[in-house]
Design a protein around this motif. Structure first.
Motif, PDB file in Angstrom:
ATOM      1  N   ALA A 122       0.829  -1.204   0.000  1.00 45.39           N
ATOM      2  CA  ALA A 122       0.000   0.000   0.000  1.00 45.39           C
ATOM      3  C   ALA A 122       0.867   1.259   0.000  1.00 45.39           C
ATOM      4  O   ALA A 122       0.584   2.214  -0.724  1.00 45.39           O
ATOM      5  CB  ALA A 122      -0.929  -0.003   1.212  1.00 45.39           C
ATOM      6  N   ALA A 123       1.920   1.261   0.803  1.00 44.64           N
ATOM      7  CA  ALA A 123       2.810   2.423   0.848  1.00 44.64           C
ATOM      8  C   ALA A 123       3.491   2.638  -0.501  1.00 44.64           C
ATOM      9  O   ALA A 123       3.581   3.775  -0.988  1.00 44.64           O
ATOM     10  CB  ALA A 123       3.854   2.236   1.949  1.00 44.64           C
ATOM     11  N   GLN A 124       3.959   1.567  -1.113  1.00 44.64           N
ATOM     12  CA  GLN A 124       4.614   1.678  -2.415  1.00 44.64           C
ATOM     13  C   GLN A 124       3.636   2.174  -3.480  1.00 44.64           C
ATOM     14  O   GLN A 124       3.995   3.005  -4.324  1.00 44.64           O
ATOM     15  CB  GLN A 124       5.233   0.331  -2.819  1.00 44.64           C
ATOM     16  N   ALA A 125       2.402   1.694  -3.440  1.00 43.71           N
ATOM     17  CA  ALA A 125       1.399   2.138  -4.405  1.00 43.71           C
ATOM     18  C   ALA A 125       1.100   3.624  -4.216  1.00 43.71           C
ATOM     19  O   ALA A 125       0.972   4.368  -5.190  1.00 43.71           O
ATOM     20  CB  ALA A 125       0.124   1.310  -4.255  1.00 43.71           C
ATOM     21  N   TYR A 126       0.986   4.048  -2.955  1.00 43.04           N
ATOM     22  CA  TYR A 126       0.714   5.462  -2.701  1.00 43.04           C
ATOM     23  C   TYR A 126       1.871   6.329  -3.191  1.00 43.04           C
ATOM     24  O   TYR A 126       1.656   7.362  -3.829  1.00 43.04           O
ATOM     25  CB  TYR A 126       0.453   5.733  -1.218  1.00 43.04           C
TER      26      TYR A 126
END
Length: 174
Positions: A66-70
């Motif tokens: 999720a952090a990488q996608a954001y």
């Protein structure tokens, strides 16, 4: 609060903290591909997330995903005031030594903030404090997250998961 929302808040706040400390100003970049090009020209904002990625008993690899996608989405839109975000992911593996090693890596790598992280021990919070690195948007599972002046937990609803609630009550004299 969803992990995506928490990470958005944390990364935006980390960017504001970094930009405020560095005295940077907004470039007024436009959105789209020109924003991505503009962000590549400015110095990156390096942040870290500490997550449990590989423990067989409890693992939350979705936090890093999720952090990488954001970060990918934010960078495609111009980053934070034109500064691209560089995300480091550190696996604590529910091990106090590995968790402390993640804090040490944050200091060594000169991240501007540790964001949206899940701690079980909080053993390295003093390392961040000595380096002046804020801990933003943690889950609030450790006493260190509530007593450190550089810690800004986003989710205090999970403090009872471990020893945090009992430690706070004991500290309050109950």
């Amino acid at each position: 609060m969803s992990i995506r929302k928490r990470l958005q808040c944390c990364l935006a706040l980390a960017g504001v903290v970094m930009l405020g400390l560095a005295g940077c100003s907004s470039s007024g970049s436009s959105s789209g591909s020109s924003a991505a090009v503009a962000s590549a020209a400015k110095s990156p904002i390096k942040v870290m997330i500490i997550a449990v990625l590989s423990n067989p008993a409890f693992s939350d690899p979705e936090a890093a995903v999720a952090a990488q996608a954001y970060v990918k989405e934010a960078n495609a839109s111009g980053g934070i005031s034109g500064h691209p975000i560089n995300l480091e992911v550190c696996d604590s593996n529910l091990d106090p030594n590995k968790e402390t090693a993640c804090f040490q890596k944050a200091v060594t790598d000169h991240v501007v903030a540790v964001v949206g992280s899940f701690l079980l021990f909080g053993t390295g919070m003093k390392l961040l404090q000595a380096a002046g690195i804020p801990f933003i948007g943690g889950n609030g599972t450790t006493l260190a997250e509530f007593t450190s002046p550089i810690s800004f937990p986003a989710d205090s609803g999970e403090i009872g998961w471990y020893y945090g609630e009992a430690a706070l009550l004991k500290h309050a004299g109950v």
